[in-house]
Design a protein around this motif. Structure first.
Motif, PDB file in Angstrom:
ATOM      1  N   LEU A 175      47.243  31.917  34.644  1.00 22.98           N
ATOM      2  CA  LEU A 175      47.875  33.100  35.216  1.00 22.98           C
ATOM      3  C   LEU A 175      47.088  33.618  36.410  1.00 22.98           C
ATOM      4  O   LEU A 175      45.912  33.313  36.588  1.00 22.98           O
ATOM      5  N   LEU A 176      47.761  34.437  37.225  1.00 25.53           N
ATOM      6  CA  LEU A 176      47.120  35.029  38.389  1.00 25.53           C
ATOM      7  C   LEU A 176      46.013  35.994  37.964  1.00 25.53           C
ATOM      8  O   LEU A 176      46.193  36.790  37.044  1.00 25.53           O
ATOM      9  N   ASP A 177      44.888  35.933  38.653  1.00 19.19           N
ATOM     10  CA  ASP A 177      43.782  36.871  38.428  1.00 19.19           C
ATOM     11  C   ASP A 177      43.917  37.991  39.457  1.00 19.19           C
ATOM     12  O   ASP A 177      43.339  37.933  40.545  1.00 19.19           O
ATOM     13  N   LEU A 178      44.693  39.028  39.089  1.00 17.39           N
ATOM     14  CA  LEU A 178      44.973  40.107  40.039  1.00 17.39           C
ATOM     15  C   LEU A 178      43.721  40.902  40.364  1.00 17.39           C
ATOM     16  O   LEU A 178      43.506  41.299  41.513  1.00 17.39           O
ATOM     17  N   ALA A 179      42.884  41.149  39.369  1.00 14.35           N
ATOM     18  CA  ALA A 179      41.686  41.960  39.599  1.00 14.35           C
ATOM     19  C   ALA A 179      40.787  41.312  40.645  1.00 14.35           C
ATOM     20  O   ALA A 179      40.267  41.978  41.551  1.00 14.35           O
ATOM     21  N   ALA A 180      40.592  40.000  40.530  1.00 14.95           N
ATOM     22  CA  ALA A 180      39.733  39.304  41.492  1.00 14.95           C
ATOM     23  C   ALA A 180      40.356  39.300  42.881  1.00 14.95           C
ATOM     24  O   ALA A 180      39.653  39.434  43.886  1.00 14.95           O
ATOM     25  N   PHE A 181      41.677  39.153  42.955  1.00 14.40           N
ATOM     26  CA  PHE A 181      42.350  39.108  44.251  1.00 14.40           C
ATOM     27  C   PHE A 181      42.341  40.475  44.928  1.00 14.40           C
ATOM     28  O   PHE A 181      42.082  40.577  46.135  1.00 14.40           O
ATOM     29  N   LEU A 182      42.599  41.530  44.170  1.00 17.49           N
ATOM     30  CA  LEU A 182      42.708  42.864  44.753  1.00 17.49           C
ATOM     31  C   LEU A 182      41.346  43.453  45.096  1.00 17.49           C
ATOM     32  O   LEU A 182      41.194  44.155  46.096  1.00 17.49           O
ATOM     33  N   ALA A 201      54.349  44.585  35.959  1.00 16.64           N
ATOM     34  CA  ALA A 201      53.618  45.477  35.046  1.00 16.64           C
ATOM     35  C   ALA A 201      52.117  45.278  35.191  1.00 16.64           C
ATOM     36  O   ALA A 201      51.343  46.243  35.177  1.00 16.64           O
ATOM     37  N   ALA A 202      51.692  44.027  35.341  1.00 14.71           N
ATOM     38  CA  ALA A 202      50.268  43.746  35.531  1.00 14.71           C
ATOM     39  C   ALA A 202      49.764  44.335  36.849  1.00 14.71           C
ATOM     40  O   ALA A 202      48.643  44.862  36.921  1.00 14.71           O
ATOM     41  N   ALA A 203      50.591  44.267  37.886  1.00 17.02           N
ATOM     42  CA  ALA A 203      50.203  44.845  39.173  1.00 17.02           C
ATOM     43  C   ALA A 203      50.077  46.360  39.079  1.00 17.02           C
ATOM     44  O   ALA A 203      49.163  46.959  39.667  1.00 17.02           O
ATOM     45  N   GLU A 204      50.980  46.985  38.332  1.00 17.48           N
ATOM     46  CA  GLU A 204      50.895  48.439  38.153  1.00 17.48           C
ATOM     47  C   GLU A 204      49.605  48.817  37.432  1.00 17.48           C
ATOM     48  O   GLU A 204      48.943  49.794  37.801  1.00 17.48           O
ATOM     49  N   ARG A 205      49.230  48.056  36.430  1.00 17.29           N
ATOM     50  CA  ARG A 205      47.970  48.331  35.731  1.00 17.29           C
ATOM     51  C   ARG A 205      46.773  48.103  36.645  1.00 17.29           C
ATOM     52  O   ARG A 205      45.831  48.902  36.680  1.00 17.29           O
ATOM     53  N   ALA A 206      46.820  47.029  37.413  1.00 16.09           N
ATOM     54  CA  ALA A 206      45.695  46.681  38.278  1.00 16.09           C
ATOM     55  C   ALA A 206      45.500  47.701  39.399  1.00 16.09           C
ATOM     56  O   ALA A 206      44.379  47.885  39.887  1.00 16.09           O
ATOM     57  N   CYS A 207      46.581  48.347  39.812  1.00 14.90           N
ATOM     58  CA  CYS A 207      46.505  49.304  40.921  1.00 14.90           C
ATOM     59  C   CYS A 207      46.483  50.759  40.459  1.00 14.90           C
ATOM     60  O   CYS A 207      46.608  51.675  41.290  1.00 14.90           O
ATOM     61  N   ALA A 208      46.306  50.975  39.169  1.00 12.98           N
ATOM     62  CA  ALA A 208      46.372  52.334  38.625  1.00 12.98           C
ATOM     63  C   ALA A 208      45.330  53.264  39.249  1.00 12.98           C
ATOM     64  O   ALA A 208      45.570  54.466  39.399  1.00 12.98           O
TER      65      ALA A 208
END
Length: 319
Positions: A175-182, A201-208
């Motif tokens: 799966l995509l590692d959003l935290a590392a990318f952002l 939903a994962a992006a919303e959590r990562a950008c909270a």
């Protein structure tokens, strides 16, 4: 799905139909006489009215400076309602389809830096955004996930930016590692994400914890909604028509208004396409769409009658 054909629908010819990836075809559309098409901006979509009567929404993903053609990418959805199957199995170059729009519920706002996140066919609205960012000299990066490398559409176009694009086929890398990318929350960055609901939903959590209005999303399916604000009936006053319509439980505002003889353009009937957006003159809508931000909902100056209802006994609409 309400497949009513909007009044602004024009007839376009399928100029070409090409395989863009496993399970994805790209359609190029033009006027039969090749006259100019309406302009559009990155993030815009069109309503595609198929010969079998189905209406579906697809993001424009071609060159917006090409005034004579539109391009859309269509994913075959085995569990869908038949629209994508018709496009894949029946629609052919030379066929004529109806096209409504373009409309843009996912506009690219000015920024010095962009982070784009795509899941599967969610790459389509982001392609013109990337082109625009390049044109303006903005800093940008893309994280694009898919089931397999072969299923990820428009890879050849993205290959022109090897230092800015990271492709992540799930069968190869997970799966995509959003935290590392952002990275860490910071000012001056806009995050644009499009894809399946778990990714959003994962992006919303990562950008909270990021600054307000950093994250911009586009959904393909409606969000789950809580119970309506009120269980009883309410009245809708149609200011221009000069009539009052009763809306009982279980009947949408859109259907009640149409039953009263007032036509409202609509397409998705799920609160995701924006076609039926209506101005609210008085009263508080019970917003049940998947389009408006919290700030836009708080303004209470528009609603989508295909899904939204009323918090008050009476709403006044500009219809």
């Amino acid at each position: 799905m309400n497949d009513a054909v909007a009044a602004d629908v024009v007839s376009l010819e399928v100029v070409s139909k090409e395989v863009a990836a496993d399970g994805v075809v790209a359609l190029t559309l033009a006027r039969p006489d090749r006259r100019r098409l309406p302009d559009w901006t990155p993030g815009a979509h069109i309503d595609l009215v198929l010969p079998d009567g189905c209406t579906r929404q697809y993001s424009l993903c071609g060159d917006r400076f090409d005034a004579h053609t539109y391009r859309v990418g269509v994913l075959r959805e085995p569990a869908g309602r038949g629209g994508s199957a018709y496009v894949h199995d029946v629609l052919a170059p030379g066929d004529v389809v109806g096209v409504g729009g373009p409309r843009n519920n996912f506009p690219l706002v000015p920024s010095a830096s962009y982070l784009f996140v795509a899941g599967g066919i969610g790459i389509t609205p982001l392609l013109p955004m990337i082109h625009q960012a390049e044109l303006l000299g903005a800093d940008w990066r893309l994280l694009h996930g898919g089931r397999t490398r072969a299923s990820m559409a428009f890879r050849d176009e993205l290959a022109a930016h090897p230092d800015r694009v990271r492709l992540v086929p799930q069968d190869e890398h997970g799966l995509l590692d959003l935290a590392a990318f952002l990275g860490t929350p910071r000012e001056g960055v806009k995050v644009y994400c499009c894809g399946p609901e778990p990714l959003l939903a994962a992006a919303e959590r990562a950008c909270a914890d990021w600054p307000p209005h950093t994250l911009h999303l586009e959904r393909f399916v409606a969000q789950e909604q809580a119970a309506p604000a009120r269980s009883g009936p309410f009245a809708v006053e149609l200011a221009r028509a000069g009539v009052v319509v009763d809306v009982p439980p279980g009947v949408s505002v859109l259907d009640a208004v149409r039953a009263a003889g007032v036509d409202v353009l609509s397409s998705c009937a799920q609160g995701i396409c924006g076609t039926c957006e209506t101005t609210v003159l008085a009263g508080r809508p019970d917003h049940r769409d998947s389009l408006l931000s919290d700030h836009e909902r708080a303004a209470n100056d528009c609603m989508f009658p295909c899904v939204s209802r009323s918090c008050d006994d009476r709403l006044v609409l500009d219809l």
